[in-house]
Motif scaffolding. Structure first.
Motif, PDB file in Angstrom:
ATOM      1  N   VAL A  51       0.855  -1.183   0.000  1.00 16.10           N
ATOM      2  CA  VAL A  51       0.000   0.000   0.000  1.00 16.10           C
ATOM      3  C   VAL A  51       0.894   1.237   0.000  1.00 16.10           C
ATOM      4  N   LEU A  52       0.772   2.013  -1.070  1.00 17.67           N
ATOM      5  CA  LEU A  52       1.634   3.186  -1.278  1.00 17.67           C
ATOM      6  C   LEU A  52       0.916   4.452  -0.834  1.00 17.67           C
ATOM      7  N   MET A  53       1.603   5.274  -0.039  1.00 17.49           N
ATOM      8  CA  MET A  53       0.996   6.531   0.419  1.00 17.49           C
ATOM      9  C   MET A  53       2.061   7.594   0.652  1.00 17.49           C
ATOM     10  N   GLY A  54       1.621   8.845   0.602  1.00 23.93           N
ATOM     11  CA  GLY A  54       2.532   9.963   0.824  1.00 23.93           C
ATOM     12  C   GLY A  54       2.162  10.755   2.066  1.00 23.93           C
ATOM     13  N   ILE A  55       3.181  11.388   2.659  1.00 26.37           N
ATOM     14  CA  ILE A  55       2.947  12.318   3.777  1.00 26.37           C
ATOM     15  C   ILE A  55       3.690  13.617   3.447  1.00 26.37           C
ATOM     16  N   PRO A  56       3.053  14.508   2.685  1.00 26.31           N
ATOM     17  CA  PRO A  56       3.731  15.746   2.294  1.00 26.31           C
ATOM     18  C   PRO A  56       3.684  16.802   3.407  1.00 26.31           C
ATOM     19  N   GLU A  57       4.666  16.758   4.277  1.00 23.03           N
ATOM     20  CA  GLU A  57       4.754  17.747   5.368  1.00 23.03           C
ATOM     21  C   GLU A  57       6.205  17.914   5.792  1.00 23.03           C
ATOM     22  N   ASP A  58       6.514  19.061   6.368  1.00 22.24           N
ATOM     23  CA  ASP A  58       7.838  19.252   6.974  1.00 22.24           C
ATOM     24  C   ASP A  58       7.716  19.937   8.330  1.00 22.24           C
ATOM     25  N   ILE A  59       6.561  19.761   8.944  1.00 22.01           N
ATOM     26  CA  ILE A  59       6.315  20.380  10.253  1.00 22.01           C
ATOM     27  C   ILE A  59       7.228  19.765  11.307  1.00 22.01           C
ATOM     28  N   GLY A  60       7.415  18.431  11.240  1.00 22.79           N
ATOM     29  CA  GLY A  60       8.323  17.764  12.183  1.00 22.79           C
ATOM     30  C   GLY A  60       9.764  18.198  12.016  1.00 22.79           C
ATOM     31  N   VAL A  61      10.145  18.531  10.780  1.00 27.75           N
ATOM     32  CA  VAL A  61      11.506  19.016  10.503  1.00 27.75           C
ATOM     33  C   VAL A  61      11.682  20.424  11.060  1.00 27.75           C
ATOM     34  N   ILE A  62      10.685  21.274  10.828  1.00 29.11           N
ATOM     35  CA  ILE A  62      10.727  22.643  11.356  1.00 29.11           C
ATOM     36  C   ILE A  62      10.770  22.608  12.887  1.00 29.11           C
TER      37      ILE A  62
END
Length: 338
Positions: A51-62
């Protein structure tokens, strides 16, 4: 459906596929969700293995005082995956394309802040993202499928480990290909402490970090690792600079440490030399080495998921987009390859 899950239909993915006469692309055979049916029933009914999925975020990086941009990795990668050849090695019908978790409103909120206020709010939102990731991964793993998660920061390892662990009913192991441990102080959630939180809360059992950079690991972190028998690591310098350890032996040792029970494979794109990422390195693993690790890891029957994170391409830079998209597509193809 998950409140944050954006699923894809043919109308969404068809413009991303470049058809060519006499060829069949993965995207022409990949399985998609139906809008009106429940996610759990569709996962159960699907014959797909992955099952392929994306998580487009960088809040955890910030939240970790890092360089933003990991929100872009999923968008640049998906077309490359959809345009892999559908052949005897890579089969689209083995993959269900789930979609992506949408945190666009949360990203707008974080982008409008700065300084300490931004860091504090980013850590609060990262904890909310954890919940969404945990819930979706729990459903996927409980259905007997293997998640392939792309994009975002390494904070999402926590939600993936927790979701998988809850689905299996016990802690799972993890092999992390990374220049950093992400086992830092539990000071509020961010991309640098996903594994320390998962370990402390009982979702992570054995943890192996492959290719750790001695230059970017503190004395305190090394002390923490040394006193914990459930954590093992090797360093990039041992492998490639001082050549103290044989590479094939080290891959085997790492996989042997995690494979006796269910385990996840984490690929931090920071570990690959010259890869546009949140902590780009001029000295790192070759892409082909990481491909080999995926190939050898996936032969172990207990492998449970693949998580590829921390790639941070600049959207205005075509070279970076192509480099990231194609590299991740290669890694995904190695995981699903027959």
């Amino acid at each position: 459906m998950s409140s944050n899950l954006v699923s894809y239909d043919l109308k969404k993915i068809t413009p991303l596929i470049a058809p060519r006469k006499g060829e069949q692309k993965l995207g022409e055979h990949i399985e998609l969700l139906h809008e009106n049916d429940s996610l759990v029933s569709q996962l159960s009914a699907s014959e797909a293995k992955y099952v392929l999925m994306g998580i487009p975020e960088d809040i955890g990086v910030i939240a970790n005082l890092g360089k933003s941009g990991t929100r872009n990795a999923w968008e640049v990668t998906l077309p490359y995956i959809l345009n892999i050849q559908n052949n005897q090695y890579t089969k689209g019908n083995k993959v269900l394309l789930l979609g992506h978790l949408d945190f666009s409103s949360e990203l707008k909120k974080i982008d409008a802040l700065s300084g300490e206020e931004q860091i504090e709010e980013a850590r609060n939102i990262t904890a909310l993202i954890d919940t969404e990731v945990t819930n979706i991964i729990h459903k996927v793993v409980a259905s007997g499928k293997k998640p392939i998660v792309i994009g975002g920061g390494h904070n999402n390892a926590y939600g993936i480990l927790k979701g998988a662990s809850l689905a299996y009913g016990n802690a799972i192991n993890c092999l992390n290909i990374d220049a950093h441990t992400d086992f830092r102080k539990r000071e509020g959630r961010h991309s640098g402490n996903g594994f320390s939180y998962a370990f402390h809360e009982g979702f992570l059992e054995n943890y192996f970090i492959f290719g750790l950079h001695e230059n970017y690991t503190s004395k305190k972190v090394f002390k923490t690792l040394e006193k914990e028998p459930r954590i093992k690591y090797n360093t990039f310098e041992e492998l490639y600079v001082r050549c103290e350890k044989g590479f094939d032996f080290e891959i085997k040792e790492a996989i042997d440490f995690v494979k006796p029970s269910k385990f996840g494979l984490e690929i931090d794109m920071d570990s690959i030399e010259g890869m546009p990422s949140s902590a780009i390195t001029s000295s790192g693993l070759p892409l082909n080495t990481v491909r080999e690790i995926i190939f050898k890891s996936k032969k172990a029957k207990n492998i449970s998921y693949l998580h590829i994170c921390e790639a941070a391409p600049i959207m205005e830079n075509e070279r970076e987009k192509n480099l990231v998209g194609k590299a991740i597509a290669y890694l995904v193809s190695d995981f699903i390859r027959k």
